[in-house]
Design a protein around this motif. Structure first.
Motif, PDB file in Angstrom:
ATOM      1  N   ASP A  73       0.823  -1.213   0.000  1.00 36.58           N
ATOM      2  CA  ASP A  73       0.000   0.000   0.000  1.00 36.58           C
ATOM      3  C   ASP A  73       0.857   1.264   0.000  1.00 36.58           C
ATOM      4  OD1 ASP A  73      -2.460  -1.259  -0.136  1.00 36.58           O
ATOM      5  OD2 ASP A  73      -2.690  -1.377   2.039  1.00 36.58           O
ATOM      6  N   TRP A  76       2.262   1.624  -3.581  1.00 37.54           N
ATOM      7  CA  TRP A  76       1.203   1.990  -4.512  1.00 37.54           C
ATOM      8  C   TRP A  76       0.739   3.424  -4.262  1.00 37.54           C
ATOM      9  CZ3 TRP A  76      -1.169   2.596  -8.653  1.00 37.54           C
ATOM     10  CH2 TRP A  76      -2.526   2.899  -8.740  1.00 37.54           C
ATOM     11  N   LEU A 120      -1.243  -4.922  -9.117  1.00 40.88           N
ATOM     12  CA  LEU A 120      -2.566  -4.597  -8.566  1.00 40.88           C
ATOM     13  C   LEU A 120      -3.538  -5.747  -8.784  1.00 40.88           C
ATOM     14  CD1 LEU A 120      -2.780  -0.880  -9.705  1.00 40.88           C
ATOM     15  CD2 LEU A 120      -3.038  -1.652  -7.331  1.00 40.88           C
ATOM     16  N   TYR A 132      -8.286  -2.547  -5.847  1.00 45.71           N
ATOM     17  CA  TYR A 132      -7.049  -2.828  -6.573  1.00 45.71           C
ATOM     18  C   TYR A 132      -7.360  -3.246  -8.012  1.00 45.71           C
ATOM     19  CZ  TYR A 132      -4.655  -3.182  -1.985  1.00 45.71           C
ATOM     20  OH  TYR A 132      -4.137  -2.956  -0.739  1.00 45.71           O
TER      21      TYR A 132
END
Length: 334
Positions: A73, A76, A120, A132
């Motif tokens: 996380d 991303w 993802l 995602y």
């Protein structure tokens, strides 16, 4: 007692993956410690500490393999915040933290976008998080819209949406042909265009018959006639980009006949004397051998990948360590 149980669990994990040389938790921990900033930016230690979508995408994939959601996380979120091109849905390819404008080049790099979308997709499956997958779907469709073109009778993914095409030729980077990710996209979208992308990229590589080795150089020109040649803006070398080509082929299809070309090239040299690059036109080679992650890809391609192949050492920079972990995942068909 808790520490002993965790140690036992880690040992079992390493034993389970000993055949591929990859223990996700241990190697990912080393990678994070050396190359990941606290905010999720991945630092290319061999390239002036810049960051790029390639590294962000690689590391998102590693985090999924290690089942490390917190790190995934962070990576991303940093990527989406700082590199996302809100106009196209793709990502700016390079971030230099010491420049007044860290993102001077507004182009994308399609391999980084592909890796991010693929990671993802895998994260959505692992953690059952539809958000995602929604983000992955957006990136896939943006890639198809902005980087996939029909040229010389082929569906082709350009290295980036800007600067790689003119009326009579395309410039390609075969190491951006990430076949296992493309196949996952095809199975997700059911689009004939994506299946054709896979088939046509392999056809093009099968038509590369120049030089001593019949393997692609880092950069390749595809002419409107369908013929190929080493791109003349770069040295005609099989080098640090092209080394990823057999890794992605092996990851996707371990028995793909195209691998024989790479195996024949590697077999010309003893393992520890394989040159880091070779010029396919004049036959000149690097005066230093492959090491680190380059050898990991060689081992994978030759069916010789073992525990030492995937072990990150203090000598590995970001790219070498990345190739080791990617090769280990390829050995597992992750």
């Amino acid at each position: 007692m808790m520490f002993k149980r965790l140690t036992l669990l880690l040992t079992m994990c390493c034993s389970l993956f000993a055949h591929s040389g990859f223990c996700a938790e241990l190697d990912w921990s080393t990678f994070k410690q050396r190359f990941m900033a606290s905010d999720g930016r991945i630092i290319d230690t061999g390239n002036h500490n810049v960051s790029h979508t390639e590294g962000q995408g690689f590391s998102m994939l590693f985090a999924v393999a290690a089942k490390d959601k917190a790190s995934f996380d962070r990576i991303w979120q940093w990527t989406n915040k700082y590199l996302r091109d809100r106009q196209t849905g793709l990502f700016y390819w390079r971030y230099n933290p010491v420049e007044a404008n860290p993102i001077a080049d507004k182009n994308n790099a399609s391999d980084g976008d592909v890796m991010i979308a693929w990671a993802l997709m895998k994260a959505a499956e692992l953690w059952q998080d539809k958000s995602y997958q929604a983000e992955s779907d957006k990136i896939i469709h943006a890639l198809l819209k902005y980087t996939v073109v029909n040229f010389a009778g082929h569906q082709i993914m350009l290295p980036g949406r800007l600067g790689f095409r003119d009326s009579h030729a395309l410039t390609l980077n075969p190491s951006y042909f990430i076949f296992p990710a493309w196949r996952a996209f095809a199975e997700r979208t059911h689009l004939a265009q994506v299946w054709q992308l896979i088939d046509d990229a392999q056809t093009i590589m099968g038509q590369i018959t120049w030089g001593r080795s019949d393997v692609p150089t880092d950069w390749v020109t595809l002419f409107s006639s369908g013929k190929t040649a080493p791109a003349n803006k770069w040295p005609a070398r099989v080098s640090y980009d092209a080394i990823r080509v057999p890794m992605y082929i092996k990851w996707d299809q371990p028995n793909n006949p195209l691998l024989a070309r790479w195996q024949n090239w590697f077999e010309r040299y003893p393992r520890t004397q394989t040159p880091a690059w070779e010029n396919v036109l004049d036959g000149s080679v690097a005066n230093y051998p492959m090491g680190g992650g380059l050898l990991a890809v060689r081992d994978l391609t030759m069916g010789q990948f073992g525990a030492s192949s995937g072990k990150i050492t203090p000598q590995d920079d970001y790219y070498s360590a990345s190739l080791k972990l990617l090769s280990a995942l390829a050995a597992q068909r992750f």
